[in-house]
Design a protein around this motif. Structure first.
Motif: not given
Length: 186
Positions: A76-91
């Protein structure tokens, strides 16, 4: 005889029975239900499930979804952002679910034998991924693509037609046929 050995024997007896034609898609799903603590032993005995299937002249295929989420996340292209803020992963979880459904349906399409069994391993890894990713939703999304029987290795419990993954508080009703040692519920 261990719990998993008994489960293999129960499956062996079940797969030997004549298969009814013209079943509704949810009725072509078999749930091999076992306590979660037997997951590793069950994985060790997968060849016994395959042998029990093929000895009755049934085809066998295995879909392992154990690391599907990890593979999807790694690409996933945004994996680093999801690791930094896992709440973003919900979307993003609905996109993972769509990816998983596409993967399972593609593998089912490779197994068009109406006398074959396609087993799915790793259902427990979907636990905790939220409302967007559930075993029940996966089954509903793919069961119309099953040519023969779909065998779900299900770590949890069931009572009647209600299944609870990893003994979670909430369960769901499904018309799948449960396979347990000695036909016991739960």
């Amino acid at each position: 005889m261990s719990y998993v050995d008994q489960l293999v024997e129960a499956y062996r007896k079940f797969v030997a029975l004549p298969w009814q034609e013209n079943l509704a898609p949810p009725q072509r799903v078999w749930m091999t239900v076992y306590p979660p603590e037997h997951e590793r032993r069950l994985r060790l005995h997968l060849p016994a499930f395959k042998a029990a299937t093929t000895e009755h002249n049934r085809a066998w295929a295995l879909i392992d979804i154990t690391i599907s989420f990890e593979q999807w996340m790694a690409d996933h292209e945004y994996r680093d952002a999801y690791f930094e803020d896992p709440e973003l992963l919900e979307t993003a979880l609905p996109a993972f679910f769509d990816h998983l459904v596409e993967h399972v349906r593609a593998r089912l399409a490779e197994q068009p034998d109406p006398k074959g069994v396609v087993a799915v391993l790793g259902a427990g890894t979907l636990f905790g991924l939220g409302d967007a990713v559930k075993v029940s939703a996966l089954l509903n999304a793919v069961n119309d693509a099953v040519a023969g029987r779909l065998l779900i290795f299900f770590p949890g419990e069931h009572e009647g037609n209600s299944y609870r993954l990893l003994d979670a508080r909430d369960g769901w009703n499904y018309l799948a046929t449960p396979i347990t040692p000695n036909g016991r519920n739960g």
